[in-house]
Design a protein around this motif. Structure first.
Motif, short mmCIF file in Angstrom:
data_model
loop_
_atom_site.label_atom_id
_atom_site.label_comp_id
_atom_site.label_asym_id
_atom_site.label_seq_id
_atom_site.Cartn_x
_atom_site.Cartn_y
_atom_site.Cartn_z
N ARG A 268 0.84 -1.19 0.00
CA ARG A 268 0.00 0.00 0.00
C ARG A 268 0.88 1.25 0.00
O ARG A 268 1.39 1.63 1.03
CB ARG A 268 -0.92 -0.01 1.21
CG ARG A 268 -1.88 -1.18 1.13
CD ARG A 268 -2.74 -1.27 2.37
NE ARG A 268 -3.46 -2.52 2.32
CZ ARG A 268 -4.76 -2.62 2.41
NH1 ARG A 268 -5.49 -1.57 2.56
NH2 ARG A 268 -5.34 -3.79 2.36
N PHE B 83 0.07 4.18 -0.09
CA PHE B 83 -0.71 5.32 0.33
C PHE B 83 -0.21 5.84 1.66
O PHE B 83 -0.38 5.21 2.68
CB PHE B 83 -2.19 4.94 0.43
CG PHE B 83 -2.70 4.30 -0.83
CD1 PHE B 83 -3.24 3.04 -0.80
CD2 PHE B 83 -2.59 4.95 -2.04
CE1 PHE B 83 -3.70 2.45 -1.96
CE2 PHE B 83 -3.05 4.37 -3.19
CZ PHE B 83 -3.60 3.11 -3.15
N SER C 159 -3.48 9.29 5.60
CA SER C 159 -4.67 8.70 6.19
C SER C 159 -5.56 9.81 6.68
O SER C 159 -5.09 10.79 7.26
CB SER C 159 -4.29 7.78 7.35
OG SER C 159 -5.44 7.22 7.91
N THR D 118 -11.54 3.78 -5.78
CA THR D 118 -11.25 2.82 -4.72
C THR D 118 -10.28 1.76 -5.22
O THR D 118 -10.22 1.44 -6.40
CB THR D 118 -12.54 2.11 -4.24
OG1 THR D 118 -13.17 1.48 -5.34
CG2 THR D 118 -13.48 3.07 -3.54
N ASN E 151 -9.33 2.62 0.81
CA ASN E 151 -8.18 3.11 0.04
C ASN E 151 -8.64 3.68 -1.29
O ASN E 151 -9.49 3.09 -1.96
CB ASN E 151 -7.18 1.97 -0.22
CG ASN E 151 -6.55 1.50 1.05
OD1 ASN E 151 -6.02 2.29 1.81
ND2 ASN E 151 -6.60 0.20 1.29
N ASP F 48 -5.98 6.80 2.40
CA ASP F 48 -6.91 5.96 3.13
C ASP F 48 -7.86 6.91 3.85
O ASP F 48 -7.41 7.76 4.62
CB ASP F 48 -6.17 5.08 4.13
CG ASP F 48 -7.13 4.25 4.96
OD1 ASP F 48 -7.75 4.83 5.87
OD2 ASP F 48 -7.25 3.05 4.71
#
Length: 160
Positions: free
Chosen positions: A5, A7, A10, A123, A108, A103
């Motif tokens: 991930r 990403f 958050s 998504t 996500n 996120d």
């Protein structure tokens, strides 16, 4: 997109509230956004129909409006400031190991900037792809994703 991930950002519900911009000048609830309707396989369309039942009446303080053509696969809020399409094809950008994402409350999203407009988010790690486009008023605001996270989590199961 690889299984790791990438990403780094958050967003929680509390932080999302702080990120919301004051948006004025919304059009009437009778206005309809022109939205291309995706054509997902039947199994994915079933997730989209379930999502349509869970979508909120307001997102980022904007009232839900109709879409043209009407479809359970699309939704809009405000004067098309926020547009959701469910069952879209997998974005090519997901093949980019440098792709950015966030996120938002356990969902996500792939982030794609759009020249002259607000961002597009799709998504990841879900049984079907849900795309949310935001107009330029939301260029630095992911608050709408916070409002949409719970319905997406409830209606579209993870693919992992």
């Amino acid at each position: 997109m690889s299984s790791h991930r990438p990403f780094g950002l958050s967003v929680s519900a509390a932080a999302g509230g702080v990120l919301l911009l004051a948006v004025t000048g919304c059009s009437s609830a009778d206005a309809k956004a022109s939205v291309a309707v995706p054509g997902p396989p039947a199994a994915e369309a079933a997730f989209c129909r379930a999502l349509a039942k869970e979508l909120p009446d307001t997102v980022a303080g904007l009232e839900r409006t109709g879409t043209e053509p009407e479809s359970e696969l699309t939704a809009a809020w405000g004067d098309a400031a926020i547009v959701l399409r469910c069952g879209v094809p997998r974005p090519e950008k997901m093949n980019d190991p440098q792709a950015q994402g966030i996120d938002a409350n356990g969902v996500n999203w792939l982030f794609e900037p759009r020249a002259g407009d607000g961002p597009r988010f799709t998504t990841t790690y879900r049984k079907t792809y849900v795309e949310v486009t935001l107009d330029k008023r939301y260029a630095h605001d992911v608050g709408p994703l916070v409002d949409l996270a719970a319905p997406v989590k409830k209606a579209v199961p993870p693919s992992l």
